[in-house]
Write a protein that holds these residues in place. Structure first.
Motif: not given
Length: 416
Positions: A406-410
């Motif tokens: 998963y990717d965290l919000p930037k």
């Protein structure tokens, strides 16, 4: 500590023996006792053996680590890593180790022959004594150790281009690193086959040598205690020799303690950068510094990717270089603060000593022997960490792969 190793009664003390052993094995050259006076011939042989083992051992270890990096990564990562280590990545460990030994002994033998002839024919040393001096200083030079059998290091030869250029040449070759030397042997005239590692090292090494020569020579040109009393050609010669030895051998042909503090600061930077990876030099390595430089250059240009010699650097390399440099700076700062609290020496002297120890250089402003035991133990730790630390950290970062699903919000903080 054996009584036969030192000239005084009862043998060397624990601190003297420990400091010298670590400095020899980590090919640094910092000393707390006068090498030719304090140690007997047997003690000097022990020092030389430790220097050779330290130089060959780390070169072999670092090269084998390169193979481990390639073999332990995923197929895609292997292909990427192979572009940087292919100069030795196809070799098995036994062949690799033998290649390291052969190249090292060949360069050391050539340097030893030149120095032996010089000492015998020019300085009227007996052939046995000249051979010992030639072998000792050639091994110490190639392995970037900086141990000398003269109490003033190479200051007695400040007017001898043969001795200074031979030791400097061996130092530079050892500092290039085994992957570069191996690739030059295979593809000397075929630049297109050189890896990015080889191109960076061969571009950065002469550049830093020239910049260091100009910087040291210019700042010390009128200093009567260093270059000021020499004719112009010897000032340039010794400026070059000091530039070469600062990366990272530790011999000195002029009095380092008498240099201007501004010269020390420039030498701090040269020592911190060091030489090529998988070689006998110390420091963070020129490749690490080059990655940071091209990263900065790409950011200033607003480029979407960092390119070096027509190749794109992966973002993992960016992070690894930044991590190594930040950790190295943090270690140097922490050690400098600790020594400032423990001693009365100036910041200039302490910083020079700390960087010299961490970068395994061996140059000193003359305070090493006067440091308290606690401070000397910090220097011992710095030499050990500086020798193995960059390799260990860089390898750990290269082998550490954790895939996130998963990717965290930037979000961006304000920079500057």
């Amino acid at each position: 500590m054996h009584p036969a190793a030192s000239t005084g009664p009862g043998g060397a003390g624990v601190m003297e023996a420990l400091f010298t052993a670590v400095s020899s094995l980590c090919v640094t050259g910092l000393i707390v006792v006068d090498t030719p006076v304090f140690w007997t011939a047997f003690g000097q042989v022990v020092i030389l053996a430790l220097i050779q083992l330290g130089g060959l051992g780390v070169m072999t270890f670092a090269s084998v680590v390169g193979i481990a990096v390639v073999r332990k990564l995923s197929l895609r990562s292997k292909l990427t890593a192979a572009a940087e280590v292919k100069s030795f990545g196809i070799e098995d460990v036994r062949t690799l180790a033998l290649s390291v030994v052969r190249i090292s002994l060949a360069i050391e033998a050539i340097a030893a022959a030149i120095l032996t002839l010089r000492f015998a024919l020019t300085y009227d040393e007996s052939w046995g004594r000249a051979l010992w001096l030639g072998v000792f200083h050639s091994i110490s030079s190639f392995n970037n150790a900086g141990f000398a059998l003269y109490s003033d290091s190479l200051m007695s030869f400040s007017d001898d281009p043969v001795v200074l250029l031979t030791t400097s040449g061996a130092t530079v070759l050892g500092g290039l690193g085994f992957p570069v030397l191996m690739q030059l042997m295979k593809h000397l005239g075929t630049v297109r086959l050189w890896t990015m590692n080889t191109r960076i090292v061969l571009a950065a090494t002469p550049l830093l040598l020239v910049l260091g020569t100009v910087y040291i020579t210019a700042l010390e040109w009128t200093n009567p205690a260093t270059l000021g009393g020499m004719p112009p050609h010897l000032r340039i010669l010794n400026g070059f020799a000091m530039s070469a030895q600062t990366r990272t051998a530790g011999f000195n042909s002029i009095d380092t303690s008498a240099m201007d503090p501004a010269t020390w600061l420039g030498m701090d930077l040269l020592m911190f950068i060091g030489g090529g990876p998988a070689g006998t030099a110390g420091g963070i390595k020129v490749t690490t510094f080059a990655v940071l430089f091209f990263l900065m250059l790409g950011e200033l240009r607003g480029a979407g990717a960092v390119t070096v010699f027509g190749k794109r650097l992966s973002r993992a390399v960016h992070r690894q270089a930044i991590t190594v440099i930040v950790m190295a700076v943090g270690l140097v700062v922490a050690a400098t603060v600790a020594l400032m609290l423990m001693t009365d020496f100036s910041l200039d002297q302490i910083l020079f000593e700390v960087v010299s120890a961490f970068a395994t250089v061996g140059l000193s402003t003359g305070i090493t022997a006067d440091l308290p035991v606690g401070a000397q133990l910090i220097i011992v730790a710095l030499m050990f960490i500086g020798r193995l630390g960059p390799i260990t950290v860089a390898t750990g970062l290269a082998l550490r792969r954790r895939t996130l699903l998963y990717d965290l919000p930037k979000e961006r903080p304000i920079i500057g």
